[in-house]
Design a protein around this motif. Structure first.
Motif, PDB file in Angstrom:
ATOM      1  N   ARG A 180       0.834  -1.220   0.000  1.00  0.00           N
ATOM      2  CA  ARG A 180       0.000   0.000   0.000  1.00  0.00           C
ATOM      3  C   ARG A 180       0.869   1.272   0.000  1.00  0.00           C
ATOM      4  NH1 ARG A 180      -2.030  -4.119   2.486  1.00  0.00           N
ATOM      5  NH2 ARG A 180      -4.196  -4.745   2.032  1.00  0.00           N
ATOM      6  N   ILE A 181       1.967   1.227  -0.750  1.00  0.00           N
ATOM      7  CA  ILE A 181       2.806   2.444  -0.856  1.00  0.00           C
ATOM      8  C   ILE A 181       2.245   3.269  -2.003  1.00  0.00           C
ATOM      9  CG2 ILE A 181       5.152   3.313  -1.232  1.00  0.00           C
ATOM     10  CD1 ILE A 181       6.205   0.685  -0.049  1.00  0.00           C
ATOM     11  N   TYR A 182       1.256   4.103  -1.658  1.00  0.00           N
ATOM     12  CA  TYR A 182       0.531   4.845  -2.696  1.00  0.00           C
ATOM     13  C   TYR A 182       1.221   6.174  -3.017  1.00  0.00           C
ATOM     14  CZ  TYR A 182      -3.186   1.607  -1.257  1.00  0.00           C
ATOM     15  OH  TYR A 182      -3.916   0.496  -0.938  1.00  0.00           O
ATOM     16  N   GLY A 183       1.103   6.582  -4.281  1.00  0.00           N
ATOM     17  CA  GLY A 183       1.506   7.936  -4.664  1.00  0.00           C
ATOM     18  C   GLY A 183       0.250   8.775  -4.775  1.00  0.00           C
ATOM     19  N   GLU A 184       0.309   9.880  -5.546  1.00  0.00           N
ATOM     20  CA  GLU A 184      -0.918  10.661  -5.738  1.00  0.00           C
ATOM     21  C   GLU A 184      -0.796  11.508  -7.000  1.00  0.00           C
ATOM     22  OE1 GLU A 184      -1.530  13.586  -2.638  1.00  0.00           O
ATOM     23  OE2 GLU A 184       0.629  13.887  -2.412  1.00  0.00           O
ATOM     24  N   THR A 185      -1.932  11.980  -7.521  1.00  0.00           N
ATOM     25  CA  THR A 185      -1.925  12.984  -8.597  1.00  0.00           C
ATOM     26  C   THR A 185      -2.453  14.264  -7.964  1.00  0.00           C
ATOM     27  OG1 THR A 185      -4.173  12.380  -9.214  1.00  0.00           O
ATOM     28  CG2 THR A 185      -2.377  11.286 -10.408  1.00  0.00           C
ATOM     29  N   ILE A 186      -1.976  15.411  -8.496  1.00  0.00           N
ATOM     30  CA  ILE A 186      -2.355  16.711  -7.938  1.00  0.00           C
ATOM     31  C   ILE A 186      -2.948  17.567  -9.044  1.00  0.00           C
ATOM     32  CG2 ILE A 186      -1.478  18.771  -6.754  1.00  0.00           C
ATOM     33  CD1 ILE A 186       0.964  17.020  -5.897  1.00  0.00           C
ATOM     34  N   PRO A 187      -4.120  18.136  -8.851  1.00  0.00           N
ATOM     35  CA  PRO A 187      -4.733  18.962  -9.912  1.00  0.00           C
ATOM     36  C   PRO A 187      -3.814  20.133 -10.296  1.00  0.00           C
ATOM     37  CG  PRO A 187      -6.290  18.520  -8.124  1.00  0.00           C
ATOM     38  CD  PRO A 187      -4.937  18.070  -7.641  1.00  0.00           C
ATOM     39  N   ALA A 188      -3.424  20.174 -11.571  1.00  0.00           N
ATOM     40  CA  ALA A 188      -2.509  21.226 -12.024  1.00  0.00           C
ATOM     41  C   ALA A 188      -3.265  22.538 -12.207  1.00  0.00           C
ATOM     42  CB  ALA A 188      -1.884  20.806 -13.341  1.00  0.00           C
ATOM     43  N   TRP A 189      -2.568  23.666 -12.130  1.00  0.00           N
ATOM     44  CA  TRP A 189      -3.191  24.971 -12.353  1.00  0.00           C
ATOM     45  C   TRP A 189      -3.158  25.332 -13.829  1.00  0.00           C
ATOM     46  CZ3 TRP A 189      -0.926  28.246  -7.720  1.00  0.00           C
ATOM     47  CH2 TRP A 189      -1.517  27.765  -6.545  1.00  0.00           C
ATOM     48  N   SER A 190      -2.407  24.526 -14.610  1.00  0.00           N
ATOM     49  CA  SER A 190      -2.339  24.813 -16.057  1.00  0.00           C
ATOM     50  C   SER A 190      -3.023  23.648 -16.788  1.00  0.00           C
ATOM     51  CB  SER A 190      -0.862  24.901 -16.471  1.00  0.00           C
ATOM     52  OG  SER A 190      -0.750  24.596 -17.837  1.00  0.00           O
ATOM     53  N   PRO A 191      -3.888  23.916 -17.779  1.00  0.00           N
ATOM     54  CA  PRO A 191      -4.650  22.835 -18.441  1.00  0.00           C
ATOM     55  C   PRO A 191      -3.763  21.834 -19.165  1.00  0.00           C
ATOM     56  CG  PRO A 191      -4.913  24.928 -19.619  1.00  0.00           C
ATOM     57  CD  PRO A 191      -4.187  25.236 -18.344  1.00  0.00           C
ATOM     58  N   ASN A 192      -2.516  22.248 -19.504  1.00  0.00           N
ATOM     59  CA  ASN A 192      -1.726  21.265 -20.257  1.00  0.00           C
ATOM     60  C   ASN A 192      -0.619  20.650 -19.399  1.00  0.00           C
ATOM     61  OD1 ASN A 192      -0.233  23.493 -19.920  1.00  0.00           O
ATOM     62  ND2 ASN A 192       0.568  23.603 -21.995  1.00  0.00           N
ATOM     63  N   LYS A 193      -0.881  20.610 -18.093  1.00  0.00           N
ATOM     64  CA  LYS A 193       0.106  19.961 -17.210  1.00  0.00           C
ATOM     65  C   LYS A 193      -0.580  18.853 -16.408  1.00  0.00           C
ATOM     66  CE  LYS A 193       3.885  23.119 -16.527  1.00  0.00           C
ATOM     67  NZ  LYS A 193       4.969  23.400 -15.575  1.00  0.00           N
ATOM     68  N   ARG A 194       0.195  17.848 -16.096  1.00  0.00           N
ATOM     69  CA  ARG A 194      -0.262  16.784 -15.189  1.00  0.00           C
ATOM     70  C   ARG A 194       0.806  16.618 -14.097  1.00  0.00           C
ATOM     71  NH1 ARG A 194      -3.802  18.046 -17.560  1.00  0.00           N
ATOM     72  NH2 ARG A 194      -5.367  16.876 -18.814  1.00  0.00           N
ATOM     73  N   LEU A 195       0.347  16.683 -12.857  1.00  0.00           N
ATOM     74  CA  LEU A 195       1.283  16.595 -11.725  1.00  0.00           C
ATOM     75  C   LEU A 195       1.043  15.297 -10.975  1.00  0.00           C
ATOM     76  CD1 LEU A 195       0.861  20.205 -10.252  1.00  0.00           C
ATOM     77  CD2 LEU A 195       2.184  19.455 -12.251  1.00  0.00           C
ATOM     78  N   MET A 196       2.127  14.621 -10.596  1.00  0.00           N
ATOM     79  CA  MET A 196       1.957  13.393  -9.803  1.00  0.00           C
ATOM     80  C   MET A 196       3.103  13.245  -8.794  1.00  0.00           C
ATOM     81  SD  MET A 196       2.769  10.831 -12.933  1.00  0.00           S
ATOM     82  CE  MET A 196       2.159  12.001 -14.137  1.00  0.00           C
ATOM     83  N   VAL A 197       2.862  12.373  -7.807  1.00  0.00           N
ATOM     84  CA  VAL A 197       3.869  12.118  -6.764  1.00  0.00           C
ATOM     85  C   VAL A 197       4.095  10.614  -6.670  1.00  0.00           C
ATOM     86  CG1 VAL A 197       4.365  12.191  -4.288  1.00  0.00           C
ATOM     87  CG2 VAL A 197       3.282  14.163  -5.409  1.00  0.00           C
ATOM     88  N   LEU A 198       5.374  10.197  -6.727  1.00  0.00           N
ATOM     89  CA  LEU A 198       5.739   8.786  -6.532  1.00  0.00           C
ATOM     90  C   LEU A 198       6.441   8.656  -5.192  1.00  0.00           C
ATOM     91  CD1 LEU A 198       7.482   7.687  -9.908  1.00  0.00           C
ATOM     92  CD2 LEU A 198       5.062   7.510  -9.254  1.00  0.00           C
ATOM     93  N   LYS A 199       6.291   7.499  -4.568  1.00  0.00           N
ATOM     94  CA  LYS A 199       7.088   7.183  -3.379  1.00  0.00           C
ATOM     95  C   LYS A 199       8.119   6.137  -3.812  1.00  0.00           C
ATOM     96  CE  LYS A 199       4.604   9.390  -0.139  1.00  0.00           C
ATOM     97  NZ  LYS A 199       3.758   8.692   0.879  1.00  0.00           N
ATOM     98  N   GLN A 200       9.414   6.432  -3.572  1.00  0.00           N
ATOM     99  CA  GLN A 200      10.457   5.487  -3.974  1.00  0.00           C
ATOM    100  C   GLN A 200      11.376   5.168  -2.797  1.00  0.00           C
ATOM    101  OE1 GLN A 200      12.133   7.575  -7.481  1.00  0.00           O
ATOM    102  NE2 GLN A 200      11.137   5.973  -8.724  1.00  0.00           N
ATOM    103  N   PRO A 201      11.968   3.978  -2.765  1.00  0.00           N
ATOM    104  CA  PRO A 201      12.857   3.587  -1.658  1.00  0.00           C
ATOM    105  C   PRO A 201      14.088   4.485  -1.605  1.00  0.00           C
ATOM    106  CG  PRO A 201      12.939   1.936  -3.399  1.00  0.00           C
ATOM    107  CD  PRO A 201      11.827   2.883  -3.748  1.00  0.00           C
ATOM    108  N   VAL A 202      14.515   4.782  -0.375  1.00  0.00           N
ATOM    109  CA  VAL A 202      15.599   5.745  -0.191  1.00  0.00           C
ATOM    110  C   VAL A 202      16.937   5.164  -0.631  1.00  0.00           C
ATOM    111  CG1 VAL A 202      16.164   5.100   2.192  1.00  0.00           C
ATOM    112  CG2 VAL A 202      16.428   7.459   1.454  1.00  0.00           C
ATOM    113  N   GLY A 203      17.116   3.828  -0.549  1.00  0.00           N
ATOM    114  CA  GLY A 203      18.386   3.222  -0.980  1.00  0.00           C
ATOM    115  C   GLY A 203      18.981   2.319   0.081  1.00  0.00           C
ATOM    116  N   VAL A 204      20.321   2.339   0.207  1.00  0.00           N
ATOM    117  CA  VAL A 204      21.019   1.478   1.176  1.00  0.00           C
ATOM    118  C   VAL A 204      20.849   2.076   2.583  1.00  0.00           C
ATOM    119  CG1 VAL A 204      23.259   0.626   1.959  1.00  0.00           C
ATOM    120  CG2 VAL A 204      22.720   0.649  -0.493  1.00  0.00           C
ATOM    121  N   VAL A 205      20.451   1.232   3.538  1.00  0.00           N
ATOM    122  CA  VAL A 205      20.158   1.662   4.909  1.00  0.00           C
ATOM    123  C   VAL A 205      21.199   1.099   5.876  1.00  0.00           C
ATOM    124  CG1 VAL A 205      18.486   1.411   6.810  1.00  0.00           C
ATOM    125  CG2 VAL A 205      17.675   1.797   4.457  1.00  0.00           C
ATOM    126  N   ALA A 206      21.734   1.947   6.749  1.00  0.00           N
ATOM    127  CA  ALA A 206      22.578   1.496   7.865  1.00  0.00           C
ATOM    128  C   ALA A 206      21.691   1.422   9.098  1.00  0.00           C
ATOM    129  CB  ALA A 206      23.710   2.487   8.106  1.00  0.00           C
TER     130      ALA A 206
END
Ligand SMILES: NC(=O)C1=CN([C@@H]2O[C@H](COP(=O)(O)OP(=O)(O)OC[C@H]3O[C@@H](n4cnc5c(N)ncnc54)[C@H](OP(=O)(O)O)[C@@H]3O)[C@@H](O)[C@H]2O)C=CC1
Ligand SMILES: O=C(O)[C@H](O)CS(=O)(=O)O
Length: 480
Positions: free
Chosen positions: A118-144
């Motif tokens: 359930r690692i969800y991202g999201e889309t965000i309503p753009a203020w410009s009609p020809n844009k699409r905004l979205m958010v991804l969640k990605q793993p940070v990498g190597v963890v100590a």
């Protein structure tokens, strides 16, 4: 005497220099095992393995990653007695409590096996009609991951489970007093089929391993549980490469018993929070604030209950309070008791430091010690105790006790007992702590956020909050 190995890139290996660290039973002092005394070389090999494994592991579909965590959970529950026995041998907690910790530790695998999906991202309503905004969640990498001795299983799974769920890879350095439980868990990770390089275990010199982890730019995240002193040091070191940090540090929990409290509930909660793991937890109540009108009856009820607690070797049937982890802890607690008595505190119960002398094959035991007439000048009200000492301080008004409770640089856990709903909300909102127990001394559970205010740490572990600590937020703006 068995000599164990460390786990790097899917292989059990010894330390390059061949030297070992001794592991002792804190209840008897006897040598129980040797583990590799790893350093910079082993740590760099582990970081390289985690770095190489990250690309593939982070691309494994979430439901497959979830399956691995679920398998680890199943194996932990199947082997709970074996893990608990090793934990009691090296850490000292009573066997029944060790079994409880294995369930608690496995609970993080159970919880994050589901969160991984359930690692969800999201889309965000753009203020410009020809844009699409979205958010991804990605793993940070190597963890100590660097963990303490007081919960040798749970502090490892509370870090590794969300890290793997997020798609990260891990290098773990466990506490030198309790490496055997970590080795048991890594045997299970291997048996569960977790791909090589995804999880790596290095035991040995904290300074050398820590330095190698903190200096390496491939390590993108530090997750640490331990003393505030070491946490500050690691935070400084991680700043050089701007790593994300999660720090679960020390605490000095107040426990407040208001005049209208259910005293039997308060006694039960006070002892649950105080004597768990012989008081060696960061959320153990360290200061007992009791309304002056009920102080005598509260103390008498506590004394009655304390008589029932059997102190001894955690392997023995019926033992509820095991040994302290080492002589340093023993001396610190003895000094705190002696300081309090010298400044006017009264020993209502206990106070005997039953020191068999670790050099003469003994352990470090302290009978749970109840102190009254405690004042703010005493060390017990300032220094983290990490032991079975119950200092009772009286108060008169709500405002006065909230001020005293907040008068600390720590901010991890606080507890209070009252039957008033309005007082509950008022006091909970005013206490400057990350974890609040209301009529409840046992707050820890995998589904809830664990963490503190002020110098008790940064970030949260457990619940959905614990997953965010291993994720980056990526914003994408697309012109269409
Ligand atoms: N917040 C919490 O949950 C806990 C807090 N504490 C507090 O810490 C005090 C001491 O307990 P302890 O376990 O010794 O806690 P420490 O903070 O000393 O150790 C915790 C972990 O950090 C490692 N470590 C120590 N120094 C360094 C360093 N310079 N670089 C990298 N890693 C390091 C230790 O390794 P090694 O074992 O090899 O030294 C261990 O794995 C307790 O009395 C208590 O006040 C302790 C346990 C849990
Ligand atoms: O309840 C817990 O998870 C432990 O108290 C954590 S700590 O004491 O090691 O911070």
């Amino acid at each position: 005497m068995e000599t164990y190995k460390i786990y790097i890139d899917g292989t059990w290996v010894t330390a390059d220099e061949g030297s070992n660290l001794e592991v002792h039973n804190p209840a008897t002092g006897e040598l129980i095992a040797n583990v590799p005394n790893g350093g910079e070389k082993e740590t760099k090999e582990a970081i390289e393995a985690a770095h190489q494994a990250f690309t593939e592991w982070s691309a494994v579909p979430a439901n497959i990653r979830s399956g691995y965590l679920r398998r680890v959970y199943q194996l932990m529950m199947e082997r709970q007695n074996e893990i608990a026995r090793v934990m009691t041998l090296e850490q000292g907690k009573p066997l029944k409590e060790a079994i409880g910790e294995v369930h608690y530790a496995a609970g993080f695998l159970d919880w994050y096996a589901e969160e991984a999906k359930r690692i969800y991202g999201e889309t965000i309503p753009a203020w410009s009609p020809n844009k699409r905004l979205m958010v991804l969640k990605q793993p940070v990498g190597v963890v100590a991951a660097i963990t303490p001795w007081n919960f040798p299983a749970a502090m490892i799974t509370r870090k590794i489970a969300p890290a793997l769920a997020a798609g990260c890879t891990v290098v773990l350095k466990p506490a030198s007093q309790t490496p055997l439980t970590a080795i048991k868990l890594f045997e299970i990770f291997e048996e569960a089929g977790i791909p090589k390089g995804v999880v790596n275990l290095v035991t040995g010199s904290a300074q050398k391993i820590g330095k190698a982890l903190m200096e390496d730019t491939r390590v993108r995240k530090l997750t640490f549980t331990g003393s505030t002193e070491v946490g500050k040091k690691l935070m400084e070191q991680s700043a050089q490469t701007v790593k994300k940090v999660s720090l679960e540090l020390g605490g000095h929990a107040p426990l407040i018993v208001f005049e209208d409290a259910d005293l039997d509930k308060a006694v039960e909660g006070a002892l649950a929070s105080k004597l768990r793991n012989c008081g060696q937890t960061c959320i153990s109540s360290n200061r007992f604030y009791v309304h002056h009108k009920i102080k005598e009856v509260f103390i008498e009820k506590l004394k009655e209950k304390l008589k029932d607690f059997k102190v001894g070797n955690g392997m023995e049937e019926g033992v509820e309070v095991g040994p302290l982890i080492d002589g340093k802890s023993f001396e610190r607690i003895k000094a705190q008791i002696n300081d309090a008595v010298a400044k006017g505190a009264k020993i209502e119960f206990g106070g005997k430091a039953e020191h068999n002398g670790i050099t003469q094959q003994g352990g470090y035991f302290i009978v749970p010690t109840l102190l009254s007439n405690v004042t703010g000048e005493m060390l017990v009200t300032k220094e983290e105790t990490f032991g079975p000492v119950i200092p009772v301080i009286t108060f008169e008004t709500d405002e006065e006790v909230i001020k005293m409770a907040n008068d600390t640089n720590y901010g991890l856990a606080a507890y209070f007992f009252t039957e008033s709903l309005s007082r509950s909300m008022r006091v909970a909102e005013k206490l400057e702590f990350g974890i609040i127990g209301i009529n409840d001394g046992k707050t820890s559970t995998p589904q809830a956020p664990f963490g503190g205010y002020k110098e008790s740490g940064i970030g949260r572990e457990g619940g959905h909050y614990g997953l965010e600590e291993f994720l980056e937020v990526k914003y994408i703006s697309m012109e269409i």
